[in-house]
Design an enzyme around this catalytic site. Structure first.
Site, short mmCIF file in Angstrom:
data_model
loop_
_atom_site.label_atom_id
_atom_site.label_comp_id
_atom_site.label_asym_id
_atom_site.label_seq_id
_atom_site.Cartn_x
_atom_site.Cartn_y
_atom_site.Cartn_z
N CYS A 72 -114.82 -8.89 0.31
CA CYS A 72 -114.27 -8.02 1.23
C CYS A 72 -114.27 -6.69 0.64
CB CYS A 72 -112.75 -8.44 1.38
SG CYS A 72 -111.68 -7.43 2.15
N CYS A 204 -111.54 -2.21 7.97
CA CYS A 204 -112.41 -3.31 7.48
C CYS A 204 -113.59 -2.47 7.10
CB CYS A 204 -112.75 -4.25 8.93
SG CYS A 204 -113.81 -5.55 8.48
#
Length: 264
Positions: A72, A204
């Site tokens: 991530c 994101c």
């Protein structure tokens, strides 16, 4: 009692815990307990950080539904800041994830990551956003990312629009993250629907890298792409030599807390 910390990376927020004290407890079950916004801390995911040496830490990532995933972008930036804040590593150090090693550089609230880029535009396709069908790219970069350029990201019922796109049959059985992107004045505005969270997140990092890669592959962007996340925070993606990519932006400590030993 065990300690956790909450950090946010451009609005993408995480609970971070040390991996060593967690021991054999199920980190996925812990994520499902701590992450929900109505009954837990209220974050986009859980990260465990385990020290491997004076300059290396190992990261694991868990969605709010308890499912583990490989890496991530914003989560790694938050974990890098956490590891420096806790004195585990120096400001320049290595993060180890299931997708490989990442060089992290922490300068107070600004955290940059450098990756060995492993991405490809798997296919160009068409995607319906409301009543309009638009060109789109499916980018594979660890996770699948469906990138859809739109005139403006200010659309109504964002989650309802993106949920069927997230589960399109042609993006694979695990589905994809969905990103609507619009270019305004040299900046790329992005809104992201993330799988596992099953809704919109305020930023994101991996999505920004996937979008930058798609735009660059299509000849619509150069080696530096500046994003504005839904939170309003900036994220910068730069393409470096030897197929490497840099993701940079803010990563900020929010608060510490404790969870009881009885937590799974």
């Amino acid at each position: 009692m065990s300690l956790f910390s909450k950090y946010t990376g451009a609005g993408n927020d995480f609970v971070i815990v040390r991996g060593e004290p967690l021991g054999l407890r199920d980190a996925g079950a812990l994520a499902a307990t701590l992450c929900p916004r109505a009954t837990g801390v209220g974050v986009d995911g859980l990260i465990t950080v385990r020290s491997l040496s004076e300059e290396v830490v190992r990261l694991r990532f868990f969605n709010p539904d308890g499912a583990e995933f490989s890496t991530c972008g914003n989560g790694s930036r938050c974990a890098a800041r956490y590891a420096v804040d806790r004195g585990l590593v120096p400001p320049d150090h290595i993060l180890v994830t299931d997708d490989g090693e990442i060089l992290a550089r922490v300068r107070e609230d600004d955290v940059a990551l450098e990756y060995a880029l492993d991405a490809r535009v798997e296919r160009e396709l068409r995607a319906r956003v409301g009543p309009v069908e638009r060109d789109a790219w499916l980018v594979r970069m660890g996770t699948a990312h469906l990138v859809i350029p739109v005139p403006s990201v200010e659309v109504e019922n964002f989650d309802d629009l993106c949920r069927p796109l997230r589960w399109r049959e042609d993006v694979g059985p695990e589905g994809a993250n969905v990103h609507l992107v619009a270019r305004e004045g040299g900046m790329v505005f992005i809104r992201s629907f993330e799988r596992g969270v099953e809704g919109e997140t305020l930023a994101c990092g991996s999505g920004c890298m996937a979008v930058a890669f798609a735009l660059r592959t299509a000849g619509e962007a150069g080696d530096r792409v500046e994003f504005v996340a839904r939170s309003g925070s900036p994220l910068i993606v730069e393409f470096l030599e030897a197929g490497r990519i840099r993701l940079a932006g803010p990563a900020v400590f929010i608060f510490d807390g404790v969870f009881p030993e009885a937590t799974p």
